[in-house]
Design an enzyme around this catalytic site. Sequence first.
Site, PDB file in Angstrom:
ATOM      1  N   TYR A 103     -55.861  17.204  48.339  1.00  0.00           N
ATOM      2  CA  TYR A 103     -57.147  17.859  48.524  1.00  0.00           C
ATOM      3  C   TYR A 103     -57.360  18.269  49.978  1.00  0.00           C
ATOM      4  CZ  TYR A 103     -62.053  18.753  48.943  1.00  0.00           C
ATOM      5  OH  TYR A 103     -63.238  19.351  49.240  1.00  0.00           O
TER       6      TYR A 103
ATOM      7  N   GLY B 144     -64.060  11.799  47.635  1.00  0.00           N
ATOM      8  CA  GLY B 144     -63.822  11.532  49.045  1.00  0.00           C
ATOM      9  C   GLY B 144     -64.688  12.391  49.961  1.00  0.00           C
ATOM     10  N   LEU B 145     -64.416  12.311  51.255  1.00  0.00           N
ATOM     11  CA  LEU B 145     -65.238  13.047  52.230  1.00  0.00           C
ATOM     12  C   LEU B 145     -64.813  14.516  52.294  1.00  0.00           C
ATOM     13  CD1 LEU B 145     -65.965  11.078  55.491  1.00  0.00           C
ATOM     14  CD2 LEU B 145     -67.345  11.421  53.449  1.00  0.00           C
ATOM     15  N   HIS B 146     -65.043  15.214  51.192  1.00  0.00           N
ATOM     16  CA  HIS B 146     -64.658  16.625  51.193  1.00  0.00           C
ATOM     17  C   HIS B 146     -65.752  17.464  51.839  1.00  0.00           C
ATOM     18  CE1 HIS B 146     -67.171  17.745  47.667  1.00  0.00           C
ATOM     19  NE2 HIS B 146     -67.035  16.469  47.404  1.00  0.00           N
ATOM     20  N   THR B 147     -65.636  18.782  51.694  1.00  0.00           N
ATOM     21  CA  THR B 147     -66.501  19.682  52.458  1.00  0.00           C
ATOM     22  C   THR B 147     -67.992  19.379  52.328  1.00  0.00           C
ATOM     23  OG1 THR B 147     -64.870  21.307  51.802  1.00  0.00           O
ATOM     24  CG2 THR B 147     -66.737  22.106  53.056  1.00  0.00           C
TER      25      THR B 147
END
Lengths: 89, 604
Positions: free
Chosen positions: B139, A13-16
């Site tokens: 997350y 996903g759109l993580h850091t």
Amino acid sequence: MIVEQVQVRNQAGLHTRPASMIVREAARFSSDFFISKDGYEINGKSIIGVMTLAAEQGATLTLTFEGEDEVDAAKAIVKIFEEGFGEEL
Amino acid sequence: MRQESTYADSFESKKERIYDGLGVSRGIAIGPAYLYARDELHIDQHQIDDSEIDEEVSRFKRAVTRSLKELGKITAVAQEKLGSQSAGIFEAQSLMLKDETFLTSVEERIRNSHNNASFAIQSFISVSRSRMEASGSEYFQERANDLLDVQDRLIRNLHRGKLLSAIEPNSIVISSNLTAADIILFSRRNILGCATDFGGPTSHVSLMARGLGVPAVINIKKVTKNIETGDFVVLDGFNGRLIVNPSERTLTGYRRLQERYQELLENEKALVPLASETLDGECILLYSNLEFQEEVDLVGKYGAHGIGLFRTEFLFLMNGFHDYDEEAQYQTYKEIVSSISPKVTTFRLLDLGGDKMLPMSHREHNPFLGWRGIRILLDKPELLRPQLKALLRATVDGPLRILVPMVSHLKEIEQFKRILEEVKDEFRAKEIPFDEDVPIGIMVEVPAVAIMANRFAEEVDFFSIGTNDLTQYMLAVDRGNNMVADLYQELSPSMLSIIKLTVEAAERKGIPVSICGELASNPLATAVLIGLGVKELSASPTFLPEIKRVVRSVRRSEAELLAKEVLQIFDAEVRRKKLMKWIRNHAPDYYAFLCESEGSSAET
């Protein structure tokens, strides 16, 4: 103004890291850039904004570009979405 | 006196509460508590005046700049040690600090809503966090912590320079955790003592507090939750206690102990100029353990023969790993060496790993058995070589020795010496002056080395026995683990035997050996160590006069007999009684003090 629909393809996903990539890429262009998800819109040049989208794999996002270099900006940003940020799909 | 009794009277109605921790720096402090919130930054909300707006905005901008600088350093270290994957987190935090939306919003809140900067920051961040937390994705809920980190960093920097003046002088500082830098800062405000929720006995805070003579108790779980600024407290650095609202009786006992300790310190001042000699005229060399350049004056003040152990880790930490290059290091080493010349300075090479300063995300299952000391240095010539060069250059400024940490294999010394030789060749080729005979020593802190001390002594010029790690490795006890802490016995027969073995091996090969662990600063152990043949001790400078007092009351033949006897005692309590008795017979006034400090805790 250009409007594009994209899907988050990578697993994580759109993580850091992807968020940083989007913001860095967007900063190269002068056009305004917004991302919206389920009616919530943020400035695509703000990393904090992008992270608050909390977009997971499969999420559909609407990208809006407006400005002189909007064509190039849209092309560049859509490309990194399609490549899944170089991560596992 | 009048004021003191008023203090006690007004607290008579309140109940005495006792918190136990670990005493790491001796002394008694009596006075008001000051709660220093380091980790949990308090964010206040207030309106600012029109006239304050510009200053508040520039304060915010300065905090951003400082935070970015800090993150830059952290990113660089992480990048070097752990690769770009881990460094990415810090880079992302830097991006957050450059986020225009964020910066503009904060500035607007300050200008238009007259919010103070901390509150404006928190308002923005908390909205973003709650969005991430509401996402239902584990997350993203966790990533909300990144935002919190950024917020804390900013707010800490916003208050920098203000915290110091906020501390009440003559108070006892209570905090969840303290850095060595905090303690230095506090000592300038004449704090009476400090107590923390966390920390370890060999942590830098503890060493620092001892060096500065500030009583300290650490590891008092949740002390910060149970105490308020202004509470009247007694801090007992001898027994590791904090007593809130002490009763009249407790207070009287502690005032007596405080006076007694003061007398002892006064007497010790008189000992400083005296020779460190046994009754039969044998000289026992007393050296200092140091780690800050600011401490160098203590060498003269406490009458040390030199610096037996200068830990260089903190120099790197204070100066930033990246900025502390060969030239910068050389400047420090040169200043230290020349300021205490002709006395010798022993620099221990950068000793990372174990519990010390590897980046937070570098986790090992078993750090004490992992990548540390010379193991890291040999893998990272970019750390080792500049330090060796800087040290070699400083050899012309005064006597200097180089100490290699955490050696466990002979091969490591061979490799190290090869690198040293290469550096020397380079110096010779470039005609850079240095001392060809700079002594090279090793830390003896792994049983494998101690047992083969005979062989290792052929390779090096001196030994330094690090009893803290040696005890842990020898007895397989993690001293920080409460379940087994009572098994950590520095004077157990196994320990005394291995020290004896090492000392005798060094003696045969004619190389000096010193003890530099905490054992060296324990006056109960001094006579035994002398009995084992130890002729050099290195301890935190404030302990030296006390050690000297014992040295001056020992005769070698008696010490040898004592060592022989203690080597047979496997019961820690019996051993302790034996040593106390010895002190009573040989140094009666010191014995009186030891009893008093124990008696006080028994009463409470």
